[in-house]
Motif scaffolding. Sequence first.
Motif, PDB file in Angstrom:
ATOM      1  N   GLU A  23     -16.592   5.360 -11.576  1.00  0.00           N
ATOM      2  CA  GLU A  23     -15.442   4.676 -11.786  1.00  0.00           C
ATOM      3  C   GLU A  23     -14.473   5.784 -12.246  1.00  0.00           C
ATOM      4  OE1 GLU A  23     -13.894   1.866 -11.537  1.00  0.00           O
ATOM      5  OE2 GLU A  23     -15.530   0.339 -10.990  1.00  0.00           O
ATOM      6  N   GLU A  24     -15.023   6.463 -13.358  1.00  0.00           N
ATOM      7  CA  GLU A  24     -14.240   7.657 -13.962  1.00  0.00           C
ATOM      8  C   GLU A  24     -13.919   8.841 -12.957  1.00  0.00           C
ATOM      9  OE1 GLU A  24     -16.721   8.829 -17.047  1.00  0.00           O
ATOM     10  OE2 GLU A  24     -16.327   7.018 -18.441  1.00  0.00           O
ATOM     11  N   LEU A  27     -10.920   7.504 -10.690  1.00  0.00           N
ATOM     12  CA  LEU A  27      -9.854   7.442 -11.262  1.00  0.00           C
ATOM     13  C   LEU A  27      -9.166   8.711 -11.598  1.00  0.00           C
ATOM     14  CD1 LEU A  27     -10.354   4.693 -14.187  1.00  0.00           C
ATOM     15  CD2 LEU A  27      -9.373   4.268 -12.016  1.00  0.00           C
ATOM     16  N   TRP A  38      -8.014   2.394  -5.130  1.00  0.00           N
ATOM     17  CA  TRP A  38      -9.443   1.976  -5.702  1.00  0.00           C
ATOM     18  C   TRP A  38      -9.374   0.732  -6.368  1.00  0.00           C
ATOM     19  CZ3 TRP A  38     -14.142   3.382  -5.102  1.00  0.00           C
ATOM     20  CH2 TRP A  38     -15.169   3.177  -6.056  1.00  0.00           C
ATOM     21  N   SER A  40     -11.143  -1.089  -9.019  1.00  0.00           N
ATOM     22  CA  SER A  40     -11.851  -0.780 -10.008  1.00  0.00           C
ATOM     23  C   SER A  40     -12.752  -1.866 -10.529  1.00  0.00           C
ATOM     24  CB  SER A  40     -11.068  -0.067 -11.352  1.00  0.00           C
ATOM     25  OG  SER A  40     -11.759   0.115 -12.328  1.00  0.00           O
ATOM     26  N   TYR A  42     -14.197  -1.108 -13.756  1.00  0.00           N
ATOM     27  CA  TYR A  42     -14.363  -0.627 -14.834  1.00  0.00           C
ATOM     28  C   TYR A  42     -14.460  -1.659 -15.994  1.00  0.00           C
ATOM     29  CZ  TYR A  42     -13.746   3.057 -18.412  1.00  0.00           C
ATOM     30  OH  TYR A  42     -14.129   3.884 -19.428  1.00  0.00           O
ATOM     31  N   ARG A  66     -15.391  -5.082  -6.654  1.00  0.00           N
ATOM     32  CA  ARG A  66     -15.812  -4.591  -8.030  1.00  0.00           C
ATOM     33  C   ARG A  66     -17.181  -4.601  -8.322  1.00  0.00           C
ATOM     34  NH1 ARG A  66     -10.426  -4.776  -9.060  1.00  0.00           N
ATOM     35  NH2 ARG A  66      -9.369  -6.635  -8.342  1.00  0.00           N
ATOM     36  N   ARG A 241      -8.846  -2.554 -15.685  1.00  0.00           N
ATOM     37  CA  ARG A 241      -7.908  -1.967 -14.674  1.00  0.00           C
ATOM     38  C   ARG A 241      -7.002  -2.910 -14.026  1.00  0.00           C
ATOM     39  NH1 ARG A 241      -7.307   2.879 -16.993  1.00  0.00           N
ATOM     40  NH2 ARG A 241      -6.576   3.412 -15.080  1.00  0.00           N
ATOM     41  N   GLU A 244      -5.932  -3.424  -8.061  1.00  0.00           N
ATOM     42  CA  GLU A 244      -6.171  -2.022  -7.571  1.00  0.00           C
ATOM     43  C   GLU A 244      -5.334  -1.055  -8.488  1.00  0.00           C
ATOM     44  OE1 GLU A 244      -3.874  -0.061  -5.613  1.00  0.00           O
ATOM     45  OE2 GLU A 244      -2.282  -1.768  -5.518  1.00  0.00           O
ATOM     46  N   GLU A 245      -5.732   0.240  -8.568  1.00  0.00           N
ATOM     47  CA  GLU A 245      -5.395   0.949  -9.489  1.00  0.00           C
ATOM     48  C   GLU A 245      -3.960   0.984  -9.408  1.00  0.00           C
ATOM     49  OE1 GLU A 245      -5.650   3.141 -12.831  1.00  0.00           O
ATOM     50  OE2 GLU A 245      -7.370   1.952 -11.787  1.00  0.00           O
TER      51      GLU A 245
END
Length: 657
Positions: A23-24, A27, A38, A40, A42, A66, A241, A244-245
């Motif tokens: 995940e990190e 991002l 993405w 996420s 998270y 997810r 998050r 989506e991002e």
Amino acid sequence: MAVVAEIDLKALYRALLLPRLIEERMLRLIRQGRLSKWFSGYGQEAIAVGCTWALEARDYILPMHRNLGVWTTRGVPLRPLFCQLMGRDGGFTKGRDRTFHFGLPAYRIIGMISHMAAMLPVACGLGLAARLKQEDFVVLAFTGEGGTREGDFHEALNLAAVWKLPVIFVVENNGYGLSTPAREAIPVENVADAAVGYGMVGAVIDGNDVLAVIEAVRRAAERARAGEGPTLLEMKTFRMRGHEEASGTKYVPKALLEQWRKKDPIDRFEALLEQEGVLSREERQAIRAELEAAVWEATEFALAQPEVQSTLEREQAELFAPPFLALRKAEPSERELRFVDAISEALRLAMEQDERVLLMGQDIAEYGGVFKVTEGFVERFGKERVRNTPIIESGAVGAALGLALEGFKPVVEIQYADFISCAFNQIVNNLATTHYRWGQPVNVTIRAPFGGGIGAGPFHSQCKEAWFCHVPGLKVVVPATPEDAKGLLLTAIEEPNPVLFFEHKLLYRAVSGLVPEGIYHVPLGQARIVRAGTDATIVTYGVGVHWALEEAAWWAERGVSLEVIDLRTLVPWDRETVLASVARTGRVLVLHEATRTAGFGAELAAEIAEAGFMWLDAPIMRVAAADLPVPFAPTLEAQVFSARPRLRPALEQLLRF
């Protein structure tokens, strides 16, 4: 917690940390402009990892977008997984779908389609397969809290409870459906409270506590393996998050984000490890560094791969699984059967030949179906293979997909083809796309009694075959004679692709004909010239064949020779036979019972005009029903709506030109 003593906490920590590090990394790649999108998970890793950890390798999991931790915990290799996530060459779907919209049967993972809750009925089919095979694998399927408002959620839970299937339904309640908070979409605090309405066990779980997740799923799996049926587990968590991002989290109160940040599943598990003296800070940092390096290497590898390339020919060639070609010729012995009896005989012979063939539908068991096609079948084959379903068209078709994934050959009867609209999503978005997206054959046959002429009104008389001809990945069959009905249905049941088999209700008991005994197959995609002629061609199918033959006989008495072609299969349809006929006659009329606008006749006419224009001596004529709902009164249906009265005037115009 008792479960702690039974678990390798170091291995679990690695499993929990890996999706977080991915995940990190993702991002960061988005911020660098190296990744476009993405979804996420998270902050929700404990659910995917915990559910997967609690199950055995033979158990199926149906994750959503997810649930990265399902794939990593099952040991899916990172390089091809990242190629898939980034749309690069080397991914699992050859660039045909994104993220987790695919299955990996070797890892017992069946990915999602975008439509919420759509995979829950598929889980029921897989669970039914476990029962029929007398195997003790369990099926776990995820949905979000928003998806629990979908009809497939209700249909799947109801079916699993009625049939006591080994299915665990996991609701990942992360607080928001895109930007809509759960409190605005769901009128109760706990979705799991619904379990009692289905007669199943339900529980609310702290979804940010990986050990609580493991314990709950293990209990549910034990019940499932013991034959005690399904469980509904609601995992409470939070989406840290955006949907989506790119969508961000501006609509989420900052205090709420901070509240859930304090419940982070990684932080909580690390605190437990400290408490238990399992892993020191230095050891955890070493694990993090090792996993970060693996993630970095795999992402850089994926990003270095070329963009997916293909050709139109290759893409078209892989739309369908290779067709069934082991066609058996008919024996010379024949006897007369009604249309309905030919269909019934095909089903009986297929079930006798192959135990993997089973039937599902409303009232098809003891009652024999509303048209009595399966009368006596339950006594012969038993209720395990002749299964009454609740009134759940979508649920039944989704379950059929699950059965097909496990090697069965399910045949679903839609009581009336008009009701097929309730299963539309499963057919056009799930069945139709599966092989193209990830190469999985889908042997599902859907029988749909259709058509008018019996005074049944607007909801029991429609001809909706054109809906499905527009959808790549489906095969569409419409027989006109008892011989073809039997031979085509036997072929459809063996075909490793989804087939919609439309049976005209008016023909069931009104048409009889000589039918070969035993098993034989009529190939899909091969039309038949049922009457040769020289002056004009009528291209038709289903009941239209009988109208055309009647009309051709009338014109023959007046010295006009009409050729009649029965398409038999609409997808694929036999262009060669049709165009060869047009070349001989120079005139063509397309006839069908369905309404005119955007009917399948429009496709036929367009293709003939494009490919056979040089042979035409007159404009192509189309004869179809009026663009109206089917009226109930027989006089209105026959005189105003029906295509039949329009046939002769259209032929007169065609022949005069």
